[in-house]
Design a protein around this motif. Structure first.
Motif, PDB file in Angstrom:
ATOM      1  N   ASN A 132     -27.847 -50.203  16.502  1.00 33.06           N
ATOM      2  CA  ASN A 132     -28.878 -50.063  17.657  1.00 33.06           C
ATOM      3  C   ASN A 132     -29.936 -48.926  17.453  1.00 33.06           C
ATOM      4  O   ASN A 132     -30.879 -49.279  17.725  1.00 33.06           O
ATOM      5  CB  ASN A 132     -28.129 -49.653  18.957  1.00 33.06           C
ATOM      6  N   ARG A 133     -29.525 -47.894  17.077  1.00 29.03           N
ATOM      7  CA  ARG A 133     -30.505 -46.793  16.869  1.00 29.03           C
ATOM      8  C   ARG A 133     -29.944 -45.790  15.585  1.00 29.03           C
ATOM      9  O   ARG A 133     -28.900 -45.781  15.132  1.00 29.03           O
ATOM     10  CB  ARG A 133     -30.395 -45.951  18.157  1.00 29.03           C
ATOM     11  N   ALA A 134     -31.103 -45.094  14.951  1.00 26.79           N
ATOM     12  CA  ALA A 134     -30.617 -44.223  13.950  1.00 26.79           C
ATOM     13  C   ALA A 134     -29.934 -43.121  14.841  1.00 26.79           C
ATOM     14  O   ALA A 134     -30.800 -41.896  14.904  1.00 26.79           O
ATOM     15  CB  ALA A 134     -31.778 -44.049  13.135  1.00 26.79           C
ATOM     16  N   SER A 135     -28.789 -42.886  15.064  1.00 30.67           N
ATOM     17  CA  SER A 135     -28.455 -41.920  15.922  1.00 30.67           C
ATOM     18  C   SER A 135     -26.844 -41.722  15.341  1.00 30.67           C
ATOM     19  O   SER A 135     -26.056 -42.683  14.758  1.00 30.67           O
ATOM     20  CB  SER A 135     -28.288 -42.162  17.488  1.00 30.67           C
ATOM     21  N   SER A 158     -31.432 -35.600   7.644  1.00 29.83           N
ATOM     22  CA  SER A 158     -31.159 -35.497   9.187  1.00 29.83           C
ATOM     23  C   SER A 158     -29.982 -35.225   9.916  1.00 29.83           C
ATOM     24  O   SER A 158     -28.917 -35.323   9.476  1.00 29.83           O
ATOM     25  CB  SER A 158     -31.141 -37.148   9.341  1.00 29.83           C
ATOM     26  N   PRO A 159     -30.174 -34.795  11.066  1.00 29.23           N
ATOM     27  CA  PRO A 159     -29.058 -34.109  12.050  1.00 29.23           C
ATOM     28  C   PRO A 159     -28.096 -35.153  12.400  1.00 29.23           C
ATOM     29  O   PRO A 159     -26.822 -34.907  12.740  1.00 29.23           O
ATOM     30  CB  PRO A 159     -29.626 -33.513  13.324  1.00 29.23           C
ATOM     31  N   VAL A 175     -32.588 -32.203   1.721  1.00 31.71           N
ATOM     32  CA  VAL A 175     -33.847 -31.801   2.454  1.00 31.71           C
ATOM     33  C   VAL A 175     -35.195 -32.392   2.122  1.00 31.71           C
ATOM     34  O   VAL A 175     -35.482 -31.799   1.145  1.00 31.71           O
ATOM     35  CB  VAL A 175     -33.955 -30.483   3.314  1.00 31.71           C
ATOM     36  N   GLN A 176     -35.475 -33.706   2.716  1.00 34.74           N
ATOM     37  CA  GLN A 176     -36.945 -33.951   2.148  1.00 34.74           C
ATOM     38  C   GLN A 176     -38.146 -33.567   2.589  1.00 34.74           C
ATOM     39  O   GLN A 176     -39.249 -33.403   1.937  1.00 34.74           O
ATOM     40  CB  GLN A 176     -36.882 -35.613   2.302  1.00 34.74           C
TER      41      GLN A 176
END
Length: 258
Positions: A132-135, A158-159, A175-176
């Motif tokens: 559903n989400r990038a979560s 990403s966290p 880390v980009q």
């Protein structure tokens, strides 16, 4: 042909309880469709299958392909292991101004990509899934379902991947933001798979994909990629046929509802 069991007076067919049940398409056409699907490197579109088999309608070919895609996911398949890259990519489906079939572009629909890294180079198996989400709430369940615990997972900064260690995984974070190294070099596997997936959707299927059915196209692409090194087309035919016999019947209404 229906078979009548004398002891219980129950009439059934050889297709009963399989993916081929509840369809009017002759079994010979199903076998030909499976052969075409497994023998074409990039698969076949519904329009292409209609022409190859001489089917009376596009709808019949479209529903056959969607039924077979459901047989491409084996419930007991093994989880990814070793070193695995995980990242998100994005797709969307929108109608063009002329009302033609939806065309995919690169936003809105979130797809999680996981790919095994091989030594000294190359890629192993993959897993794809829509969330559903990038979560964190959506991504962590996907990882737990598809990747073995204790696996080393490469991610970006990403966290949403911040709790992987709490779930029994090891994490290598790249880390980009502000890095001189482009993302496709720090996480080459997921970027490669995402690029090939989009090319396949827009090439073989011309982007004519409804969002409700997208998951099953992901099943097919995973099936194809994970068997790309197979030297026996006959074995692929046999595996898909075997899986189809073990897959429950699906109605056209089920397919439309996704």
């Amino acid at each position: 042909m229906p078979t009548l069991y004398s002891s219980c007076r129950y009439q059934c067919t050889a297709k009963a309880g399989t993916l081929f049940d509840k369809t009017r398409t002759p079994l010979k056409d199903w076998l030909a469709a499976i052969w075409y699907i497994t023998n074409q490197k990039s698969g076949v579109s519904a329009l292409g299958l209609q022409g190859l088999l001489g089917l009376g309608s596009y709808q019949t070919a479209w529903s056959m392909l969607h039924r077979l895609r459901r047989a491409m996911v084996v419930s007991e398949r093994g989880s990814l292991s070793g070193v695995v890259e995980v990242d998100e990519t994005f797709l969307s489906a929108r109608n063009d101004a002329r009302g033609h079939a939806p065309q995919l572009d690169s936003k809105n629909i979130v797809i999680i990509v996981a790919v095994e890294l091989l030594e000294p180079k190359g890629f192993g198996r993959i897993r794809l899934g829509r969330v559903n989400r990038a979560s964190q709430a959506d991504v962590i369940p996907f990882i737990k379902k598809n990747i073995e615990p204790k696996t080393l997972i490469h991610t970006d900064g990403s966290p949403i991947y911040g709790t992987l260690q709490d779930h029994g995984y090891r994490r290598n974070k790249f880390v980009q933001i502000g890095s001189p190294i482009p993302p496709y070099k720090t996480l080459p596997g997921v970027h490669r798979i995402a690029s090939l997936l989009k090319r396949w959707l827009l090439g073989t299927h011309q982007g004519s994909i409804q969002p409700k059915q997208l998951d099953h196209y992901l099943y097919e692409y995973t099936f194809r990629f994970n068997r790309r090194k197979s030297r026996s087309r006959g074995l692929l035919f046999y595996r898909l046929l075997e899986s189809a016999l073990e897959t429950n019947p699906v109605t056209y209404k089920d397919i439309l509802q996704g």
